[in-house]
Scaffold this motif. Structure first.
Motif, PDB file in Angstrom:
ATOM      1  N   ARG A  30       0.836  -1.188   0.000  1.00  0.00           N
ATOM      2  CA  ARG A  30       0.000   0.000   0.000  1.00  0.00           C
ATOM      3  C   ARG A  30       0.878   1.247   0.000  1.00  0.00           C
ATOM      4  NH1 ARG A  30      -5.382   0.649   3.445  1.00  0.00           N
ATOM      5  NH2 ARG A  30      -5.838   2.869   3.113  1.00  0.00           N
ATOM      6  N   GLU A 130       0.772   0.966  -9.244  1.00  0.00           N
ATOM      7  CA  GLU A 130      -0.300   1.762  -8.673  1.00  0.00           C
ATOM      8  C   GLU A 130      -0.906   2.715  -9.699  1.00  0.00           C
ATOM      9  OE1 GLU A 130      -1.074   4.749  -4.846  1.00  0.00           O
ATOM     10  OE2 GLU A 130       0.862   3.749  -5.142  1.00  0.00           O
ATOM     11  N   THR A 135      -4.964   1.388  -6.703  1.00  0.00           N
ATOM     12  CA  THR A 135      -4.507   1.254  -5.324  1.00  0.00           C
ATOM     13  C   THR A 135      -4.399  -0.213  -4.931  1.00  0.00           C
ATOM     14  OG1 THR A 135      -6.761   1.360  -4.480  1.00  0.00           O
ATOM     15  CG2 THR A 135      -5.563   3.448  -4.707  1.00  0.00           C
TER      16      THR A 135
END
Length: 472
Positions: A30, A130, A135
């Motif tokens: 992330r 990304e 995401t």
């Protein structure tokens, strides 16, 4: 006495249904924002920029940095290194090693997290992931979907970007060993040699595989640094750590509750959001204690600080700290191990600088004629034959004068002055003849002195040899 109490390591719980061996699960990293992430990006851009720009710099009409393996010489601006300069290379390796030891003892694996090429290229590849696939949650859902036009397009664009970055990386790297101006043109016009093309393709495949697929495997299983770095750690080493005293018991809570109300319920500051795990490039949970997989990138620190801000708690639940600080003590920065590494680092750096500064810009090698020890000339003189190898270590043409010392009234047969191109080797055959009345039978020590002028300074090298005369 030294405390040898075993350290308790809390391992993540594993479901009973999970097989003892399973294929590697992909880590979906992330994105995170924060001070450490900004610093890491700055370091990455600086070193990436140096890597990309350095081989294009020209100096005195030629590539400033060129490691020419075919000619067995390394050009670094005004410095040209030859196989005879092996000590300089050894000093560079030793200085680099002790610099790494010093930094690791002080701040753990910050090299891995902030400057290692593997980490830098992995983050570049994750950035393309990304931007193209979305995401973290979108990437997970995309991989779970069956193949369709949208998925095929996104995957194709991602891999095209990966291959493009890998190819540019490989061409730039190979450009340190062959002239880079010619490399790009020759490669894309299919005029390059087989071996140059082979190494470009080889390093393209390595970069693509390492940064695209292997990623944390390089850090946890292949890189030897991950295995021996723990030997440099101590209780005063700054590492990314979770403050369990402050964070436990972890658990969710309402934003409306004040920290005091939360503590009265028996909860710590950790809300168990798992963001620290989601942003970790090696997929570990820092809350389980210090683990060799941690590369000290600080991503979990930024993620946790962001959560603490939203909750209104004090930052630093996860932070760079030492074991002594976590236990309520004080970190001893100036300690024998760190001082020892610093002393050796300074000493070896000084020796490296001295070796470079005191290095003569020429080298002379003398080879005696092996066919005969000596011969008598028509004039009745005793003659020995030699071959001088004059190596110009500078990058500019130099004129050298040669003379022989140690004999009485020697007759020098051959060129006593020669010009050698920058980085070139000149083979000079010469003969030295002497009146036998001025000689003693046997072997006599002599010297060949080679002299030149570099930037107004006289530079000379004396090389020892022998003159043989056994009587006639």
């Amino acid at each position: 006495m030294k405390d040898i109490t075993p350290v308790k390591i809390e391992k993540p719980t594993v479901e009973i249904t999970k097989p003892s061996y399973s294929a590697r699960s992909r880590i979906y990293v992330r994105s995170v924002k924060g001070m450490l992430e900004t610093i890491r990006r700055v370091f990455g851009f600086v070193f990436l920029g140096i890597f990309a720009i350095a081989p294009w710099i020209q100096f005195r009409g030629q590539q400033a940095i060129l490691f020419d393996l075919a000619e067995q010489r390394f050009n670094i601006f005004t410095l040209t290194l030859w196989p005879q300069d092996l000590t300089i290379l050894a000093y560079i390796i030793i200085v680099s090693a002790f610099a790494l030891f010093f930094v690791t003892t002080f701040a753990g694996r910050v090299w891995c997290g902030f400057m290692c090429p593997q980490t830098t290229w992995t983050w570049i590849y994750i950035w393309f992931e990304e931007k193209i696939e979305g995401t973290r949650n979108k990437r997970i859902k995309l991989d779970e979907r069956k193949m369709d036009a949208d998925k095929l397009t996104r995957k194709g664009l991602k891999h095209f970007a990966w291959v493009s970055v890998a190819l540019l990386t490989a061409l730039t790297f190979v450009g340190y060993f062959v002239p880079i101006n010619e490399l790009f043109i020759d490669f894309f016009t299919f005029n390059t040699t087989f071996w140059v093309a082979f190494w470009v393709i080889f390093f393209t495949a390595c970069t693509y595989g390492n940064a695209g697929y292997m990623r944390e495997i390089m850090c946890t299983h292949i890189c030897p640094y991950a295995r021996f770095q723990s030997a440099m750690f101590d209780k005063d080493t700054y590492t990314v750590s979770y403050d369990a005293t402050r964070g436990e018991q972890r658990g969710p809570r309402s934003l409306k509750l004040s920290p005091d109300e939360v503590h009265k319920k028996g909860l710590g500051d950790c809300i168990d959001c798992n963001l620290c795990v989601q942003v970790c490039p090696t997929g570990i949970d820092i809350r389980n204690g210090l683990q060799y997989e941690c590369i000290n990138c600080g991503a979990c620190v930024d993620a946790c600080n962001g959560v603490m801000d939203k909750m209104g708690y004090e930052k630093g639940l996860i932070r760079f700290t030492s074991e002594h600080q976590l236990a309520g003590g004080v970190t001893k920065v100036m300690r024998p191990k760190l001082i020892g590494y610093a002393v050796v680092l300074v000493l070896m750096s000084a020796l490296l600088v001295y070796d470079i500064v005191s290095r003569a810009p020429l080298d002379v090698d003398i080879i005696r004629d092996r066919n005969s020890l000596f011969r008598e000339t028509n004039e009745g003189l005793i003659e020995n034959v030699y071959t001088l190898k004059i190596l110009n270590k500078s990058q500019l043409a130099q004129t050298y004068s040669v003379e022989v010392l140690g004999l009485t009234q020697p007759k020098f047969i051959g060129n006593s002055s020669v010009t050698v191109k920058g980085g070139g080797v000149y083979t000079l055959p010469i003969s030295v003849a002497v009146n036998p009345n001025n000689l003693e039978e046997g072997t006599q020590r002599i010297y060949f002195k080679v002299t030149t002028s570099v930037d107004g300074d006289i530079v000379e090298v004396k090389e020892r040899s022998t003159f043989i005369f056994t009587g006639v």
